[in-house]
Design a protein around this motif. Sequence first.
Motif, PDB file in Angstrom:
ATOM      1  N   LEU A   1       0.805  -1.219   0.000  1.00 25.84           N
ATOM      2  CA  LEU A   1       0.000   0.000   0.000  1.00 25.84           C
ATOM      3  C   LEU A   1       0.838   1.269   0.000  1.00 25.84           C
ATOM      4  CD1 LEU A   1      -2.637  -1.035   2.687  1.00 25.84           C
ATOM      5  CD2 LEU A   1      -2.885  -1.159   0.188  1.00 25.84           C
ATOM      6  N   ALA A   2       1.963   1.241   0.709  1.00 22.76           N
ATOM      7  CA  ALA A   2       2.743   2.472   0.853  1.00 22.76           C
ATOM      8  C   ALA A   2       4.193   2.156   1.163  1.00 22.76           C
ATOM      9  CB  ALA A   2       2.155   3.349   1.957  1.00 22.76           C
ATOM     10  N   PHE A   3       5.046   3.018   0.640  1.00 21.98           N
ATOM     11  CA  PHE A   3       6.472   3.007   0.954  1.00 21.98           C
ATOM     12  C   PHE A   3       6.807   4.387   1.480  1.00 21.98           C
ATOM     13  CE2 PHE A   3      10.785   4.207  -0.438  1.00 21.98           C
ATOM     14  CZ  PHE A   3      11.518   3.230   0.198  1.00 21.98           C
ATOM     15  N   MET A   4       7.450   4.464   2.625  1.00 22.51           N
ATOM     16  CA  MET A   4       7.720   5.795   3.177  1.00 22.51           C
ATOM     17  C   MET A   4       9.105   5.889   3.796  1.00 22.51           C
ATOM     18  SD  MET A   4       5.025   5.837   6.402  1.00 22.51           S
ATOM     19  CE  MET A   4       3.683   5.241   5.377  1.00 22.51           C
ATOM     20  N   GLU A   5       9.677   7.067   3.658  1.00 21.03           N
ATOM     21  CA  GLU A   5      10.870   7.394   4.422  1.00 21.03           C
ATOM     22  C   GLU A   5      10.451   7.465   5.888  1.00 21.03           C
ATOM     23  OE1 GLU A   5      12.237  11.018   2.665  1.00 21.03           O
ATOM     24  OE2 GLU A   5      12.652  10.081   0.722  1.00 21.03           O
ATOM     25  N   ALA A   6      11.250   6.880   6.769  1.00 20.38           N
ATOM     26  CA  ALA A   6      10.701   6.589   8.101  1.00 20.38           C
ATOM     27  C   ALA A   6      11.514   7.103   9.269  1.00 20.38           C
ATOM     28  CB  ALA A   6      10.513   5.076   8.233  1.00 20.38           C
ATOM     29  N   ASN A   7      12.426   8.050   9.054  1.00 18.08           N
ATOM     30  CA  ASN A   7      13.143   8.608  10.195  1.00 18.08           C
ATOM     31  C   ASN A   7      12.178   9.357  11.117  1.00 18.08           C
ATOM     32  OD1 ASN A   7      15.228   9.301  11.884  1.00 18.08           O
ATOM     33  ND2 ASN A   7      16.013  10.934  10.600  1.00 18.08           N
ATOM     34  N   HIS A   8      11.385  10.244  10.539  1.00 17.13           N
ATOM     35  CA  HIS A   8      10.430  10.990  11.351  1.00 17.13           C
ATOM     36  C   HIS A   8       9.285  10.111  11.831  1.00 17.13           C
ATOM     37  CE1 HIS A   8      12.486  14.585   9.723  1.00 17.13           C
ATOM     38  NE2 HIS A   8      12.153  15.072  10.894  1.00 17.13           N
ATOM     39  N   LEU A   9       8.916   9.098  11.083  1.00 17.42           N
ATOM     40  CA  LEU A   9       7.906   8.152  11.546  1.00 17.42           C
ATOM     41  C   LEU A   9       8.335   7.563  12.885  1.00 17.42           C
ATOM     42  CD1 LEU A   9       5.257   6.564  10.542  1.00 17.42           C
ATOM     43  CD2 LEU A   9       6.865   4.700  10.092  1.00 17.42           C
ATOM     44  N   GLY A  10       9.605   7.118  12.967  1.00 14.11           N
ATOM     45  CA  GLY A  10      10.107   6.547  14.210  1.00 14.11           C
ATOM     46  C   GLY A  10      10.203   7.553  15.333  1.00 14.11           C
ATOM     47  N   GLN A  11      10.662   8.750  15.024  1.00 11.82           N
ATOM     48  CA  GLN A  11      10.777   9.787  16.054  1.00 11.82           C
ATOM     49  C   GLN A  11       9.416  10.134  16.641  1.00 11.82           C
ATOM     50  OE1 GLN A  11      12.890  13.261  14.653  1.00 11.82           O
ATOM     51  NE2 GLN A  11      14.271  12.011  13.431  1.00 11.82           N
ATOM     52  N   ILE A  12       8.444  10.328  15.755  1.00 11.42           N
ATOM     53  CA  ILE A  12       7.128  10.771  16.212  1.00 11.42           C
ATOM     54  C   ILE A  12       6.436   9.676  17.013  1.00 11.42           C
ATOM     55  CG2 ILE A  12       4.834  11.524  15.468  1.00 11.42           C
ATOM     56  CD1 ILE A  12       6.314  12.792  12.994  1.00 11.42           C
ATOM     57  N   ARG A  13       6.460   8.436  16.521  1.00  6.32           N
ATOM     58  CA  ARG A  13       5.751   7.373  17.248  1.00  6.32           C
ATOM     59  C   ARG A  13       6.452   7.040  18.558  1.00  6.32           C
ATOM     60  NH1 ARG A  13       9.693   3.443  17.936  1.00  6.32           N
ATOM     61  NH2 ARG A  13       9.914   1.990  16.182  1.00  6.32           N
ATOM     62  N   THR A  14       7.784   7.208  18.633  1.00  5.74           N
ATOM     63  CA  THR A  14       8.483   6.986  19.901  1.00  5.74           C
ATOM     64  C   THR A  14       8.055   8.024  20.926  1.00  5.74           C
ATOM     65  OG1 THR A  14      10.392   6.007  18.792  1.00  5.74           O
ATOM     66  CG2 THR A  14      10.739   6.825  21.025  1.00  5.74           C
ATOM     67  N   GLY A  15       8.010   9.288  20.500  1.00  8.05           N
ATOM     68  CA  GLY A  15       7.513  10.324  21.392  1.00  8.05           C
ATOM     69  C   GLY A  15       6.085  10.067  21.806  1.00  8.05           C
ATOM     70  N   ALA A  16       5.254   9.675  20.848  1.00  8.89           N
ATOM     71  CA  ALA A  16       3.832   9.458  21.126  1.00  8.89           C
ATOM     72  C   ALA A  16       3.609   8.308  22.093  1.00  8.89           C
ATOM     73  CB  ALA A  16       3.087   9.209  19.824  1.00  8.89           C
ATOM     74  N   ALA A  17       4.422   7.250  22.002  1.00  9.32           N
ATOM     75  CA  ALA A  17       4.297   6.144  22.955  1.00  9.32           C
ATOM     76  C   ALA A  17       4.582   6.631  24.369  1.00  9.32           C
ATOM     77  CB  ALA A  17       5.233   5.005  22.570  1.00  9.32           C
ATOM     78  N   SER A  18       5.612   7.471  24.522  1.00  7.62           N
ATOM     79  CA  SER A  18       5.894   8.062  25.834  1.00  7.62           C
ATOM     80  C   SER A  18       4.752   8.969  26.273  1.00  7.62           C
ATOM     81  CB  SER A  18       7.201   8.853  25.791  1.00  7.62           C
ATOM     82  OG  SER A  18       8.306   8.004  25.626  1.00  7.62           O
ATOM     83  N   GLY A  19       4.186   9.716  25.326  1.00  4.82           N
ATOM     84  CA  GLY A  19       3.060  10.569  25.652  1.00  4.82           C
ATOM     85  C   GLY A  19       1.883   9.769  26.177  1.00  4.82           C
ATOM     86  N   TYR A  20       1.607   8.644  25.537  1.00  5.12           N
ATOM     87  CA  TYR A  20       0.508   7.788  25.983  1.00  5.12           C
ATOM     88  C   TYR A  20       0.793   7.216  27.372  1.00  5.12           C
ATOM     89  CZ  TYR A  20      -2.508   3.679  26.293  1.00  5.12           C
ATOM     90  OH  TYR A  20      -3.400   2.723  26.722  1.00  5.12           O
ATOM     91  N   ALA A  21       2.013   6.688  27.577  1.00  2.00           N
ATOM     92  CA  ALA A  21       2.367   6.142  28.886  1.00  2.00           C
ATOM     93  C   ALA A  21       2.312   7.223  29.962  1.00  2.00           C
ATOM     94  CB  ALA A  21       3.752   5.516  28.826  1.00  2.00           C
ATOM     95  N   THR A  22       2.795   8.418  29.630  1.00  2.00           N
ATOM     96  CA  THR A  22       2.768   9.538  30.572  1.00  2.00           C
ATOM     97  C   THR A  22       1.341   9.916  30.928  1.00  2.00           C
ATOM     98  OG1 THR A  22       4.879  10.399  29.754  1.00  2.00           O
ATOM     99  CG2 THR A  22       3.441  11.955  30.890  1.00  2.00           C
ATOM    100  N   ASP A  23       0.467   9.904  29.940  1.00  2.00           N
ATOM    101  CA  ASP A  23      -0.935  10.250  30.186  1.00  2.00           C
ATOM    102  C   ASP A  23      -1.581   9.257  31.142  1.00  2.00           C
ATOM    103  OD1 ASP A  23      -3.135  11.954  29.747  1.00  2.00           O
ATOM    104  OD2 ASP A  23      -3.985  10.549  28.301  1.00  2.00           O
ATOM    105  N   LEU A  24      -1.156   8.000  31.085  1.00  2.00           N
ATOM    106  CA  LEU A  24      -1.706   6.986  31.982  1.00  2.00           C
ATOM    107  C   LEU A  24      -1.146   7.078  33.398  1.00  2.00           C
ATOM    108  CD1 LEU A  24      -1.636   3.738  29.789  1.00  2.00           C
ATOM    109  CD2 LEU A  24      -3.640   5.119  30.386  1.00  2.00           C
TER     110      LEU A  24
END
Length: 304
Positions: free
Chosen positions: A89-112
């Motif tokens: 379905l998609a091919f993407m450059e993924a440096n920012h994908l990894g940065q953003i989702r890593t931050g977001a996982a911490s954001g989710y854990a922090t929210d909990l």
Amino acid sequence: MFHFTESDVRELLPMRECVGVMRRTFEALAQGRAQNQPRRRLILETGSVLHSMAGTFLNYFGTKFYSTNPRYGAHFYFMLYDAKTARPLAFMEANHLGQIRTGAASGYATDLLADPNADTMGIIGSGFQARTQVDAIRAVRPIKTIRVWSRNEEKRRKFAEECGAIAVETAEQAVRGAQIVVTATNSKEPVLEDGWISPGVMINAMGSNIANRRELPGELVRRANIVVVDSLEQAHIEAGDLLLADSWANVVELQTVERHYDPNQVTVFESLGIGVEDVAAGAFVYERALATPERFADRNRAMR
């Protein structure tokens, strides 16, 4: 098949939205509607390493693969597929994908798990991962003060200017009194001390995803009420903070955690970064693009 550049990913994956994506990811893992495959590494004598990590999330599956060399840098890519047909379905450059989702996982854990009124944050490290940690935690807590320390004075001052933080002279100054602490380094030895951390503090540690590398002292890992990991299977392979502390009795997976905060206890989120997070974030990018297909029409034709 869609092709997404780094700038496309940044535009289509806002941090606040990605925190919600991570919540849905770990809910899906708990419900058996998602699956993660731990990271694999092919290590060469040249120092180059090929990394791969995969997962499934709802109607999608995919893999992120990236190459790294300590002298020449890193290159990140992600492939998304339809889970029913296996169609790409998609091919993407993924440096920012990894940065953003890593931050977001911490954001989710922090929210909990963090103090709902936390307004002070201490960061050790001033690289690209530290920046998305700031964005994510600001999305879930009313942060007013951020203190940052890293070994390079010029980098930490630049980070402070760009992120609205205060550059301090020691790691202890960054950490003491902060209700939320972030460690985002490539250190092989602990970057803070157990005595700097008061009850009620939440620590987001993300630099220790290699078995012989750690950011946290063993006594702090053992003192924590709970240590939350994104994948227990992957933690047993690469979580240096836990492997070197030989501490597992207090370790739980993020998918099992419910919202709570205990002002008398220390909480740690040991962020490893897992493939299913990339799949969920990549699927979000893809679905956002489907809403405006004309924007990507020329590139899509070129990929066929």
